[in-house]
Design a protein around this motif. Structure first.
Motif, PDB file in Angstrom:
ATOM      1  N   LEU A 142     104.460  33.471 -82.662  1.00 18.78           N
ATOM      2  CA  LEU A 142     105.175  32.658 -83.647  1.00 18.78           C
ATOM      3  C   LEU A 142     106.103  31.680 -82.942  1.00 18.78           C
TER       4      LEU A 142
ATOM      5  N   LEU B 124     109.350  30.816 -83.021  1.00 17.88           N
ATOM      6  CA  LEU B 124     110.517  31.481 -83.600  1.00 17.88           C
ATOM      7  C   LEU B 124     111.568  30.499 -84.083  1.00 17.88           C
TER       8      LEU B 124
ATOM      9  N   PHE C 138     112.007  30.181 -87.874  1.00 16.76           N
ATOM     10  CA  PHE C 138     112.502  31.304 -88.662  1.00 16.76           C
ATOM     11  C   PHE C 138     113.997  31.497 -88.435  1.00 16.76           C
TER      12      PHE C 138
ATOM     13  N   MET D  22     104.130  39.680 -87.960  1.00 20.58           N
ATOM     14  CA  MET D  22     105.131  39.116 -87.056  1.00 20.58           C
ATOM     15  C   MET D  22     106.201  38.360 -87.827  1.00 20.58           C
ATOM     16  N   GLU D  23     105.804  37.676 -88.891  1.00 22.85           N
ATOM     17  CA  GLU D  23     106.787  36.958 -89.705  1.00 22.85           C
ATOM     18  C   GLU D  23     107.776  37.932 -90.332  1.00 22.85           C
TER      19      GLU D  23
ATOM     20  N   THR E 150     110.344  39.013 -87.774  1.00 22.51           N
ATOM     21  CA  THR E 150     111.416  38.069 -87.454  1.00 22.51           C
ATOM     22  C   THR E 150     112.641  38.306 -88.317  1.00 22.51           C
ATOM     23  N   GLN E 151     112.428  38.884 -89.513  1.00 23.11           N
ATOM     24  CA  GLN E 151     113.537  39.123 -90.420  1.00 23.11           C
ATOM     25  C   GLN E 151     114.023  40.568 -90.378  1.00 23.11           C
TER      26      GLN E 151
ATOM     27  N   ARG F 219     111.847  43.467 -84.768  1.00 23.79           N
ATOM     28  CA  ARG F 219     112.458  42.191 -84.384  1.00 23.79           C
ATOM     29  C   ARG F 219     112.441  42.029 -82.866  1.00 23.79           C
TER      30      ARG F 219
ATOM     31  N   VAL G  55     108.750  41.148 -81.642  1.00 25.06           N
ATOM     32  CA  VAL G  55     108.252  39.800 -81.848  1.00 25.06           C
ATOM     33  C   VAL G  55     108.987  38.797 -80.970  1.00 25.06           C
ATOM     34  N   THR G  56     110.289  38.964 -80.788  1.00 28.85           N
ATOM     35  CA  THR G  56     111.031  38.004 -79.961  1.00 28.85           C
ATOM     36  C   THR G  56     110.748  38.206 -78.480  1.00 28.85           C
TER      37      THR G  56
ATOM     38  N   SER H  45     106.205  35.273 -78.669  1.00 29.94           N
ATOM     39  CA  SER H  45     106.577  33.882 -78.870  1.00 29.94           C
ATOM     40  C   SER H  45     105.321  33.013 -78.776  1.00 29.94           C
TER      41      SER H  45
END
Length: 443
Positions: free
Chosen positions: A229, A231, A234, A349-350, A353-354, A409, A412-413, A417
């Motif tokens: 993603l 990032l 987001f 993955m979205e 992110t949250q 979180r 994904v980070t 990426s």
């Protein structure tokens, strides 16, 4: 078509590169897609935008016009011109006729005829004829500045791209994803891989399948490249306090996916119906599809209709709002009709992110992102009882949801990426290690 105007649009309209890198040596690239733009294919828009920001000059060729009424902000940022082929040959017979009449002038006519006839013998279908006709149009109308053709999806788009590449004697490459890998016959995948200069796919399972069919089992012909993603699109996750506990306050569930068999929404509805009646929850579902009406009817029959909000397809901004408002993300992936299946759904993955914990199935590419008990919980596909048990556990344990969401979180980070994946695609499109293969394949 005004190719000069198209070139000026590419040179003047592309966003500035995000990072200083060597100028791409790829010339102008035709990107062939099944449909553009599509709300469900953010990973393709993200890649196209990322390549433009690295300095690539792209033309988008779509086999059909968009059916979604909304667009993502990313689509508005993309500078590449978009051209639409006739979705059905009867839609524009004069344009198809011009493409066919131009065939004798194409340098690669002989090879194209041999390939098309061989494919028609094994697949004498209207769809095959349509792909051949679309390829004739594409080969005639491509800008003379195009130096290679790159297709997203190994089924229909790759067929059209491969035929047109043969006609124009251009290199052909592809990115394969999910349904296209598992529903395309082996003979067709094998020959497309052999004709390509390179390919990519986005899951380990898909990669193993395509390597099996590569010439000599060549592991370098098809590369494993995760979409990841961007990032920057987001916001930081909201500060979470654990959310509802399922008794005093409702737990807000969210699921994002097309309403098709492989997303397992009938399993999810059955699981929700098994939960203890005293548990307080509410589900928001985003995504449209052919099963919208039967799923709504099933929810009504199971007594769940008052607890579910079916929102249909929504643009990215509203998707992010729904994720931020939720306590738990759930998607019951499984094998769908005719062997159709997901790769690694970007929505997982979205959600991560949250800071959302993820409840999904141990199927397809899902375990490549989610480890059971770390970023979320995984249950067997097509097992509503196991799904219900996991739902009950997560609904009743806010602290566990916070723990899993924080890990999602971090996952994904730290590891997903988009820059790394787009960088690998950029290297392949620029030069990679494929120059010699390209030369042999366009003769």
């Amino acid at each position: 078509m005004d190719w000069i105007q198209s070139t000026q649009r590419c040179e003047a309209g592309s966003p500035a590169p995000r990072k200083k890198r060597p100028e791409p040596q790829a010339g102008r690239i035709a990107v062939v897609l099944k449909g553009y733009p599509r709300l469900s294919e953010t990973f393709i828009a993200q890649e196209i935008l990322g390549l433009e920001q690295l300095g690539f000059c792209l033309d988008i060729w779509s086999l059909r016009r968009p059916t979604d009424r909304a667009r993502h902000p990313m689509h508005e940022q993309i500078a590449a011109p978009v051209y639409y082929l006739p979705e059905y040959l009867k839609d524009d017979p004069l344009r198809v006729l011009r493409g066919v009449l131009a065939l004798p002038r194409q340098k690669g006519l002989g090879r194209f005829v041999r390939t098309a006839l061989a494919d028609l013998r094994r697949d004498p279908s209207p769809n095959r004829l349509r792909r051949i006709g679309q390829a004739a149009v594409l080969a005639r109308e491509l800008s003379p500045q195009i130096t290679q053709i790159y297709a997203h999806f190994l089924h229909t788009p790759a067929s059209v791209a491969r035929y047109a590449a043969q006609l124009r004697q251009l290199p052909f490459s592809f990115s394969a994803h999910a349904k296209d890998i598992w529903t395309t016959p082996d003979w067709e995948k094998r020959e497309k891989i052999a004709d390509s200069i390179w390919g990519t796919t986005c899951t380990r399972q898909g990669h193993d399948e395509l390597v099996r069919l590569s010439p000599g089992g060549d592991k370098n012909r098809v590369r494993l490249v995760y979409h990841g993603l961007d990032l920057r699109r987001f916001p930081a996750p909201p500060v979470r306090d654990g959310g509802g506990n399922g008794r005093d306050t409702p737990v807000r569930l969210v699921s994002i996916g097309r309403l098709v068999a492989k997303k397992g929404y009938d399993d999810l509805l059955q699981a929700l119906a098994m939960l203890p009646r005293e548990l307080d929850w509410r589900l928001t579902q985003i995504g449209g599809g052919d099963l919208a009406k039967p799923l709504a009817e099933t929810a009504e029959r199971l007594g769940l209709a008052g607890r579910i909000d079916w929102l249909g397809a929504r643009p990215q901004g509203q998707v992010i709002e729904a994720l931020r408002a939720a306590d738990l993300f759930v998607l019951a992936c499984r094998e769908g009709d005719g062997g159709d299946r997901d790769g690694l759904p970007n929505v997982l993955m979205e959600a991560a992110t949250q800071g959302l914990p993820i409840l999904s199935t141990d199927f397809a590419g899902v375990p490549e992102f989610v480890t059971d008990g770390v970023e979320g919980l995984l249950v067997p596909p097509r097992d509503p009882a196991a799904l219900a048990e996991a739902l009950e556990r997560l609904i009743g344990r806010p602290a566990l949801r916070l723990q899993l969401g924080a890990a999602a979180r971090a996952r994904v980070t730290g590891d997903f990426s988009a820059d790394a994946g787009i960088g690998r695609i950029a290297a392949l499109l620029s030069h990679g290690d494929v120059d010699q293969r390209a030369e042999t394949r366009v003769r």
